[in-house]
Design an enzyme around this catalytic site. Structure first.
Site, mmCIF file in Angstrom:
data_model
loop_
_atom_site.group_PDB
_atom_site.id
_atom_site.type_symbol
_atom_site.label_atom_id
_atom_site.label_comp_id
_atom_site.label_asym_id
_atom_site.label_seq_id
_atom_site.Cartn_x
_atom_site.Cartn_y
_atom_site.Cartn_z
ATOM 1 N N SER A 1 0.864 -1.193 0.000
ATOM 2 C CA SER A 1 0.000 0.000 0.000
ATOM 3 C C SER A 1 0.893 1.233 0.000
ATOM 4 C CB SER A 1 -0.860 -0.002 1.269
ATOM 5 O OG SER A 1 -1.443 1.259 1.483
ATOM 6 N N TYR B 1 -2.199 -1.032 10.495
ATOM 7 C CA TYR B 1 -2.119 -1.265 9.051
ATOM 8 C C TYR B 1 -0.809 -0.689 8.498
ATOM 9 C CZ TYR B 1 -3.800 -1.276 4.156
ATOM 10 O OH TYR B 1 -3.956 -1.491 2.803
HETATM 11 P P1 NAD Z 1 -11.031 -6.987 0.044
HETATM 12 O O1 NAD Z 1 -11.579 -6.873 1.418
HETATM 13 O O2 NAD Z 1 -11.942 -7.003 -1.128
HETATM 14 O O3 NAD Z 1 -10.058 -8.251 -0.059
HETATM 15 C C1 NAD Z 1 -9.301 -8.738 1.006
HETATM 16 C C2 NAD Z 1 -9.174 -10.236 0.842
HETATM 17 O O4 NAD Z 1 -8.341 -10.756 1.889
HETATM 18 C C3 NAD Z 1 -10.532 -10.965 0.939
HETATM 19 O O5 NAD Z 1 -10.591 -11.969 -0.066
HETATM 20 C C4 NAD Z 1 -10.475 -11.605 2.318
HETATM 21 O O6 NAD Z 1 -11.254 -12.779 2.435
HETATM 22 C C5 NAD Z 1 -8.989 -11.931 2.401
HETATM 23 N N1 NAD Z 1 -8.551 -12.225 3.754
HETATM 24 C C6 NAD Z 1 -8.793 -11.522 4.884
HETATM 25 N N2 NAD Z 1 -8.237 -12.180 5.935
HETATM 26 C C7 NAD Z 1 -7.650 -13.303 5.457
HETATM 27 C C8 NAD Z 1 -6.935 -14.364 6.025
HETATM 28 N N3 NAD Z 1 -6.687 -14.439 7.351
HETATM 29 N N4 NAD Z 1 -6.471 -15.362 5.212
HETATM 30 C C9 NAD Z 1 -6.714 -15.336 3.875
HETATM 31 N N5 NAD Z 1 -7.401 -14.350 3.278
HETATM 32 C C10 NAD Z 1 -7.858 -13.346 4.061
HETATM 33 O O7 NAD Z 1 -10.022 -5.740 -0.063
HETATM 34 P P2 NAD Z 1 -8.993 -5.297 -1.194
HETATM 35 O O8 NAD Z 1 -9.071 -3.832 -1.243
HETATM 36 O O9 NAD Z 1 -9.164 -6.082 -2.448
HETATM 37 O O10 NAD Z 1 -7.611 -5.660 -0.482
HETATM 38 C C11 NAD Z 1 -6.637 -6.513 -1.051
HETATM 39 C C12 NAD Z 1 -5.250 -6.012 -0.638
HETATM 40 O O11 NAD Z 1 -5.031 -4.710 -1.195
HETATM 41 C C13 NAD Z 1 -5.030 -5.868 0.865
HETATM 42 O O12 NAD Z 1 -3.758 -6.370 1.222
HETATM 43 C C14 NAD Z 1 -5.088 -4.372 1.090
HETATM 44 O O13 NAD Z 1 -4.336 -3.968 2.205
HETATM 45 C C15 NAD Z 1 -4.498 -3.870 -0.206
HETATM 46 N N6 NAD Z 1 -4.839 -2.477 -0.527
HETATM 47 C C16 NAD Z 1 -6.126 -2.089 -0.718
HETATM 48 C C17 NAD Z 1 -6.396 -0.765 -1.014
HETATM 49 C C18 NAD Z 1 -7.801 -0.240 -1.236
HETATM 50 O O14 NAD Z 1 -7.973 0.981 -1.308
HETATM 51 N N7 NAD Z 1 -8.798 -1.083 -1.370
HETATM 52 C C19 NAD Z 1 -5.345 0.163 -1.118
HETATM 53 C C20 NAD Z 1 -4.042 -0.277 -0.923
HETATM 54 C C21 NAD Z 1 -3.794 -1.601 -0.635
#
Ligand code: NAD
Length: 255
Positions: free
Chosen positions: A143, A156
């Site tokens: 991130s 985070y």
């Molecule tokens: P999301 O909530 O759609 O996806 C998160 C995924 O992680 C889900 O499939 C969830 O089931 C899985 N997960 C949670 N706990 C888990 C565990 N213990 N074991 C296995 N899987 C687990 O959110 P997203 O935005 O798609 O996030 C994906 C990644 O992107 C994350 O690492 C997040 O930090 C990163 N990210 C997201 C954003 C944003 O703005 N959405 C920005 C920067 C980084």
């Protein structure tokens, strides 16, 4: 097809950014193991969606913070697809709570999933890749907050900052084996993780005002960068972080 004959594991691959990555990599010819946590229905639907366009995918339930479940995920991938070439450490959570009020268990949960999960999956995948002697790719969905502070999100930020140093250090250790390790650092992405924020007009407008491109990223835009980093074209790229944020990190104020 840039990933033909490759096997990819995508953690948290049934939702948001992970789902877009699983689809993009399958479209490039990779056989994809979708790791999911909780309800099987979204992962099964995604496997079907991939198979409908002629791709190859399977789903497996594993909590990335549990060593035995991660071991089972890798073992099942090797059994089902014959090996592993690409690991995408995508699974992640956040809890926005002021530092002074954050319970220890909440902090620990974020660290265990976002940082320990990357450690466990990377070690298990790299051990298999070294055994195979054909290199490999590890891509972490980190991130902008591996570098940029965010009040009320200290756990985070700490987890993603940890991912950055873990990535750089293991990239050096794994380079002699032809395994590259890189971080993809999105800004704001339109996924379920940011759904609550989007519903709050004041916070959403404030967020957009911080992004020179005035919009969130589409998950597919993050997936495109991951697919490139997983391909042969990126063979000499390692130990680096790639920001993909519509200019957010420049902190240039209102335009
Ligand atoms: P999301 O909530 O759609 O996806 C998160 C995924 O992680 C889900 O499939 C969830 O089931 C899985 N997960 C949670 N706990 C888990 C565990 N213990 N074991 C296995 N899987 C687990 O959110 P997203 O935005 O798609 O996030 C994906 C990644 O992107 C994350 O690492 C997040 O930090 C990163 N990210 C997201 C954003 C944003 O703005 N959405 C920005 C920067 C980084």
């Amino acid at each position: 097809m840039r990933l033909a004959d490759k096997v990819a594991v995508v953690t948290g691959g049934d939702s948001g950014i992970g789902k877009a990555i699983a689809l993009a990599m399958a479209r490039e010819g990779a056989r994809v193991m979708i790791d999911y946590f909780g309800d099987v229905a979204p992962a099964s639907a995604l496997v079907e969606q991939i198979e409908n366009f002629g791709g190859n995918a399977a789903a497996f339930a594993a909590d990335v913070s549990k060593p035995d479940e991660v071991e089972a995920l890798l073992a099942q991938t090797v059994k089902h697809f014959g090996g592993v070439d690409i690991l995408v450490n995508n699974a992640g959570i956040e809890h926005r709570t002021p530092f002074l009020e954050t319970p220890f268990d909440l902090y620990r949960k974020v660290i265990e999933i976002n940082l320990t999960g990357v450690w466990l999956c990377s070690q298990a995948a790299a051990q298999q890749m070294v055994k195979q002697k054909r290199g490999g790719r590890i891509v972490n969905i980190s991130s902008v907050h591996e570098d940029l502070t965010m009040p009320t999100n200290a756990s985070y930020c700490a987890s993603k900052g940890g991912v950055r140093m873990l990535m750089r250090t293991i990239a050096v250790e794994l380079a002699p084996h032809g395994i590259t390790v890189n971080d993809v650092c999105p800004g704001a992405v339109d996924t379920p993780m940011d759904a609550a924020l989007k519903k709050d007009k004041r916070k959403y407008d404030a967020l957009l005002s911080e992004i020179p491109m005035r919009r969130m990223a589409k998950p597919e835009e993050i997936a495109a960068l991951c697919t490139f980093l997983a391909s042969e074209d990126a063979a000499y790229i390692t130990a680096s972080s790639y920001v993909i944020d519509g200019g957010m990190m420049q902190k240039s104020g209102s335009l």
